[in-house]
Enzyme design. Structure first.
Site, PDB file in Angstrom:
ATOM      1  N   GLU A 260     -12.666  -1.851  -6.885  1.00 38.11           N
ATOM      2  CA  GLU A 260     -12.500  -3.039  -6.060  1.00 38.11           C
ATOM      3  C   GLU A 260     -13.756  -3.452  -5.309  1.00 38.11           C
ATOM      4  OE1 GLU A 260     -11.257   0.010  -5.647  1.00 38.11           O
ATOM      5  OE2 GLU A 260     -10.977   0.553  -3.550  1.00 38.11           O
ATOM      6  N   HIS A 284      -4.155  -5.031  -9.057  1.00 37.46           N
ATOM      7  CA  HIS A 284      -4.413  -3.883  -8.170  1.00 37.46           C
ATOM      8  C   HIS A 284      -5.767  -4.040  -7.453  1.00 37.46           C
ATOM      9  CE1 HIS A 284      -4.258   0.475  -7.093  1.00 37.46           C
ATOM     10  NE2 HIS A 284      -5.574   0.353  -7.177  1.00 37.46           N
ATOM     11  N   GLU A 285      -6.811  -4.288  -8.227  1.00 42.88           N
ATOM     12  CA  GLU A 285      -8.149  -4.393  -7.605  1.00 42.88           C
ATOM     13  C   GLU A 285      -8.206  -5.578  -6.644  1.00 42.88           C
ATOM     14  OE1 GLU A 285      -9.515  -1.731  -7.943  1.00 42.88           O
ATOM     15  OE2 GLU A 285      -8.523  -1.078  -9.791  1.00 42.88           O
ATOM     16  N   HIS A 288      -6.727  -4.747  -3.291  1.00 42.67           N
ATOM     17  CA  HIS A 288      -7.631  -3.960  -2.438  1.00 42.67           C
ATOM     18  C   HIS A 288      -8.452  -4.863  -1.510  1.00 42.67           C
ATOM     19  CE1 HIS A 288      -7.311   0.255  -3.406  1.00 42.67           C
ATOM     20  NE2 HIS A 288      -7.531   0.090  -4.701  1.00 42.67           N
ATOM     21  N   GLU A 307      -4.800   3.430  -1.467  1.00 42.64           N
ATOM     22  CA  GLU A 307      -4.180   3.312  -2.796  1.00 42.64           C
ATOM     23  C   GLU A 307      -2.669   3.094  -2.748  1.00 42.64           C
ATOM     24  OE1 GLU A 307      -5.954   2.655  -5.203  1.00 42.64           O
ATOM     25  OE2 GLU A 307      -7.918   3.368  -4.547  1.00 42.64           O
ATOM     26  N   ASP A 364     -13.522  13.997  -5.843  1.00 41.39           N
ATOM     27  CA  ASP A 364     -13.330  13.751  -7.281  1.00 41.39           C
ATOM     28  C   ASP A 364     -12.406  14.799  -7.908  1.00 41.39           C
ATOM     29  OD1 ASP A 364     -14.903  11.471  -7.317  1.00 41.39           O
ATOM     30  OD2 ASP A 364     -16.725  12.551  -7.870  1.00 41.39           O
ATOM     31  N   TYR A 372      -1.489   7.366  -4.788  1.00 41.47           N
ATOM     32  CA  TYR A 372      -1.068   6.101  -5.365  1.00 41.47           C
ATOM     33  C   TYR A 372       0.453   5.978  -5.355  1.00 41.47           C
ATOM     34  CZ  TYR A 372      -5.753   5.458  -7.428  1.00 41.47           C
ATOM     35  OH  TYR A 372      -7.094   5.280  -7.622  1.00 41.47           O
TER      36      TYR A 372
END
Ligand code: BES
Ligand code: ZN
Length: 588
Positions: A260, A284-285, A288, A307, A364, A372
């Site tokens: 995003e 979705h993006e 954001h 998220e 990560d 999410y």
């Protein structure tokens, strides 16, 4: 005197960066960026601790050009190296001259062969969660928001795009200088750029799509509904605050589905299915732009605030555009991925909390569908507790209360108790935020199509049934098949529906995972094509995991990774490498 973000050397007692001027020379031959970063601070004085990773620091001077004392500490595994600068009491700007490393964790340098044009090189950044520090020295914590100007010098045949407002392009001999500015404050993980052979097509009054020339028409067709999505999201959350919403279609090695980056969302080309069936990632993006970019998580421990809210909005937008029935199919898919994530974390249940404690954990490695989909279910649970008439205004108030701010789970909890007390009373908020696994009152997706799918189980669907299926139903069907299905059934399914030839990567990858569990080798050639050409971690992880689990295909996993890892973004290389190392072979 406190380190408020477990992933930054930033000390809350020190001055804060308000504004950055970045001047960068991109050199494809040495795969380095030689740059200067001028940081404008909230105040002068004292030591200033910046985050860096693999940067070669040349000079540090103050606003008058005088050299300052600095020290680069040895690198720590997750955080990188602390750069400590002695800032004089009367100085509020410092300029750091430095070079990035060819191994910079945010950057992928692509040879021409790795692009779709095949003629010119490509460079792009991916800074979330904590990779901005490998591109520039700064306080790499979303707690500290920055505005910036940037000047990128690149080969004249290429365009430099940034997630910022375009100012000018000036060509000087064999280079071009492109200037950008960002007037709205952003957390550093949203600092982003791409350099390549790029063209654009207009999509609407505030959107255009960029891509390599051979891809741009297809991308324009796939993403044509973007303006309707912006309008739908404004209905939910209020005015779009970033002026433009442009899209950049990335090379296929892009490690995520989407990112995003403000004013310029990055999207994987694996969304270009030719039927607009995967545009929920675009929704979705876009969402954001409110949840994440306006209201940001204060650290990776509060990632669910980014998220969870965004998945909730994504499905509301989708419901508006495609109807409740289809939005429920997406929710059902989400639930499958959540159950899988909770299973994967059986030995680390603390990572199934919404509010995490990631001291000593690389974001990560902690990345999963939990923030999410559990975040989505929590918000849906709150919505169900009070009804949309009360929940929608609450969401708008939430955005209106914290715009351009970075907040914690506790900020949210306090706000919820005050602004939506009925929900707070009816839902066990503490259990949702701090508990592990899934609360018993988790909402369940319901739809007719889901009932039909559930009734089918693992039978091969007859053509009169499957003919009606949209791609999401195929995905749901494939993901509900048992881990060790039979090779005979695979052959029957492939014979009828040619899944190995699917143009939809979600279906293709779902299918390839099934074929790996079943040892159905006729699909393995296609598997090799996918792993050799696509770097999206959502696909790499289940494919490598399925191969590595099965003793028969484990050598193939190691062979593919040895051959293809050089094509993956550094983040994907690291994540898949770690996955292969810890994956245990289970006998079939
Ligand atoms: N911001 C994320 C991608 C991300 C998260 C990058 C954490 C680095 C660290 C992006 O918005 C995202 O969630 N992408 C998803 C899309 C999906 C949920 C529709 C993806 O890439 O799969
Ligand atoms: Zn997201």
């Amino acid at each position: 005197m406190a380190r408020l973000d477990p992933h930054s050397y930033n000390d809350s007692a020190q001055p804060e960066t308000r504004f950055v001027e970045w001047r960068a020379h991109v050199d494809f031959t040495s795969r380095t960026i030689a740059a200067e970063a001028t940081l404008h601070l909230s105040e002068g004085g004292g030591p200033l601790d910046l985050d860096t990773r693999d940067l070669h620091i040349d000079t540090v001077v103050d606003g008058t050009g005088s050299a300052l004392k600095w020290e680069l500490f040895p690198a720590e595994p997750i955080l990188g190296s602390r750069l400590r600068i002695a800032v004089p009491a009367d100085q509020v700007t410092i300029t750091i001259g430095y070079r990035t490393s060819p191994e910079a964790s945010a950057l992928q340098w692509l040879d021409p062969e790795q692009t779709s044009g095949g003629r010119l090189p490509f460079l792009f950044s991916q800074c979330q969660a904590i990779h901005a520090r490998s591109v520039l020295p700064l306080q790499d914590t979303p707690r500290i928001r920055i505005c910036f100007t940037a000047e990128m010098t690149v080969p004249v045949a290429l365009r430099a795009l940034m997630a910022a407002a375009f100012v000018s392009r000036e060509e000087k001999g064999d280079v071009a200088v492109e200037r950008y500015e960002m007037k709205q404050s952003i957390p550093p993980y949203l600092f982003a750029f791409a350099v390549g052979d790029l063209e654009s097509r207009e999509l609407g009054p505030r959107s255009r799509v960029w891509a390599e020339p051979s891809v741009v028409e297809k991308a324009a067709w796939e993403f044509t509904d973007v303006d309707a999505m912006i309008t739908a999201c404004e209905g939910l959350y209020g005015t779009y605050e970033w002026e433009r919403f442009d899209i950049l279609t990335m090379p296929s090695s892009f490690p995520y589905g989407g990112m995003e980056n403000p004013r310029l969302t990055f999207l994987t080309p694996t969304l270009l299915a030719g039927d607009r069936s995967l545009v929920n990632v675009l929704a979705h993006e876009l969402a954001h732009s409110w949840t994440g970019n306006l209201v940001s998580n204060a650290s990776a421990d509060h990632f669910w605030l980014n998220e969870g809210f965004t998945v909730y909005a994504e499905r509301r937008i989708f419901e508006k555009l495609a109807g409740k029935e289809l939005a429920e199919l997406h929710a059902a898919l989400g639930r499958k991925s959540l159950d899988e994530a909770v299973r994967e974390f059986a030995d680390r249940p603390e990572l199934t909390r919404l509010h995490t404690q990631l001291v000593g954990v690389d974001p990560d490695d902690a990345y999963s569908q939990v923030p999410y989909e559990k975040g989505y279910l929590f918000l849906r649970r709150l919505e169900e507790a009070v009804g949309r008439e009360a929940f929608d205004p609450f969401m708008r108030r939430y955005i209106g209360t914290f715009p351009f701010r970075s907040i914690t789970t506790d900020d949210f909890r306090v706000f919820l108790r005050e602004a939506l007390p009925q929900a707070y009373e009816r839902v066990d908020v503490e259990e949702w935020l701090q508990g592990t696994g899934l609360p018993a009152d988790s909402p369940v997706a319901e739809s007719k199509r889901l009932d039909t799918l559930r009734a089918l189980g693992d039978q091969v669907p007859p053509p009169e049934v499957a003919r009606e299926w949209i791609p999401t139903e195929w995905q749901l069907y494939l993901e509900s098949l048992p881990q060790a299905w039979s090779a005979e059934k695979c052959a029957e399914l492939d014979g009828l529906y040619h899944l190995s030839a699917s143009a939809n990567y979600e279906i293709l990858v779902g299918w390839l995972v099934v074929t790996l569990g079943a040892d159905y080798s006729p699909a393995f050639g296609r598997l090799e094509d996918v792993l050799g050409s696509v770097g999206r971690m959502k696909f790499l992880k289940p494919l490598y995991r399925a191969m590595a689990r099965n003793a028969k295909t484990r050598p193939m996993a190691d062979d593919f990774f040895a051959r293809f890892q050089g094509r993956y973004h550094p983040i994907a290389r690291q994540v898949v490498g770690a996955l292969l190392e810890k994956c245990e072979v289970v006998a079939h």
